[in-house]
Design a protein around this motif. Sequence first.
Motif, PDB file in Angstrom:
ATOM      1  N   ASP A  39      67.708 -35.675  73.808  1.00 28.41           N
ATOM      2  CA  ASP A  39      67.086 -36.361  74.925  1.00 28.41           C
ATOM      3  C   ASP A  39      67.273 -37.863  74.762  1.00 28.41           C
ATOM      4  O   ASP A  39      66.781 -38.463  73.816  1.00 28.41           O
ATOM      5  N   THR A  40      67.960 -38.472  75.696  1.00 31.10           N
ATOM      6  CA  THR A  40      68.250 -39.900  75.587  1.00 31.10           C
ATOM      7  C   THR A  40      67.037 -40.760  75.908  1.00 31.10           C
ATOM      8  O   THR A  40      67.007 -41.930  75.570  1.00 31.10           O
ATOM      9  N   LEU A  41      66.043 -40.199  76.577  1.00 34.69           N
ATOM     10  CA  LEU A  41      64.851 -40.973  76.918  1.00 34.69           C
ATOM     11  C   LEU A  41      63.859 -41.063  75.767  1.00 34.69           C
ATOM     12  O   LEU A  41      62.988 -41.922  75.751  1.00 34.69           O
ATOM     13  N   ILE A  42      63.992 -40.170  74.812  1.00 38.93           N
ATOM     14  CA  ILE A  42      63.080 -40.158  73.671  1.00 38.93           C
ATOM     15  C   ILE A  42      63.834 -40.666  72.453  1.00 38.93           C
ATOM     16  O   ILE A  42      64.913 -40.188  72.130  1.00 38.93           O
ATOM     17  N   ALA A  43      63.234 -41.645  71.782  1.00 37.30           N
ATOM     18  CA  ALA A  43      63.879 -42.244  70.612  1.00 37.30           C
ATOM     19  C   ALA A  43      63.871 -41.254  69.456  1.00 37.30           C
ATOM     20  O   ALA A  43      63.002 -40.389  69.363  1.00 37.30           O
ATOM     21  N   PRO A  44      64.846 -41.377  68.526  1.00 38.60           N
ATOM     22  CA  PRO A  44      64.821 -40.531  67.337  1.00 38.60           C
ATOM     23  C   PRO A  44      63.535 -40.740  66.540  1.00 38.60           C
ATOM     24  O   PRO A  44      62.848 -41.743  66.699  1.00 38.60           O
ATOM     25  N   GLU A  75      56.373 -41.865  74.764  1.00 29.66           N
ATOM     26  CA  GLU A  75      57.109 -40.641  75.037  1.00 29.66           C
ATOM     27  C   GLU A  75      57.277 -39.809  73.781  1.00 29.66           C
ATOM     28  O   GLU A  75      57.237 -38.598  73.828  1.00 29.66           O
ATOM     29  N   THR A  76      57.486 -40.461  72.655  1.00 26.29           N
ATOM     30  CA  THR A  76      57.748 -39.702  71.445  1.00 26.29           C
ATOM     31  C   THR A  76      56.458 -39.213  70.803  1.00 26.29           C
ATOM     32  O   THR A  76      56.431 -38.147  70.231  1.00 26.29           O
ATOM     33  N   THR A  77      55.386 -39.994  70.906  1.00 28.81           N
ATOM     34  CA  THR A  77      54.159 -39.583  70.233  1.00 28.81           C
ATOM     35  C   THR A  77      53.391 -38.549  71.030  1.00 28.81           C
ATOM     36  O   THR A  77      52.893 -37.590  70.480  1.00 28.81           O
TER      37      THR A  77
END
Length: 167
Positions: free
Chosen positions: A23-28, A71-73
Amino acid sequence: MSDSILDQIRSNRKRTVVPSREDTLIAPKQESEQIAQRSTPANETSNETSNKTSANETSTNETSTNATSNETTNPNSTLEELKAELAKLPPTRRHSAVVLDAEIDANLTRFCKEKGVTVEVFLEAAWLQAEASSELMEKILVEAKCRYDSRKLAGKLRRLITMLSGR
């Protein structure tokens, strides 16, 4: 006997393995942890007290990456934020198909493409301007009634042609 055949079928079936989605919208994960650390209030306070220049730089970085950290958390909170932002915008509704004079349709489409807007948005803006000016609205209504009568006559003629050609 049927149980053994069923067991054989179950053991022979092969399920496809879907590769994990990128997913490009969510950072690694590493980036999200760094962003989360920068966005905590305790770190902001310590940055401000230790070095004001550094705190200003991190606060600008936090502002630009705050959405990514959310987005990631917690994807649900991001979804809620997006829904809240959408709720601030005026709602839209699909209208029935619009039938236009062929020449007007071509000119309107070309004009809107040149100006970088959609026909729908242009019509909304035109309506708002016409609604604000009673003189303009009156001129538009006179033209609209004339065009309506013309369309009505064209419809009657098409119906008569269809009826007569059927015999």
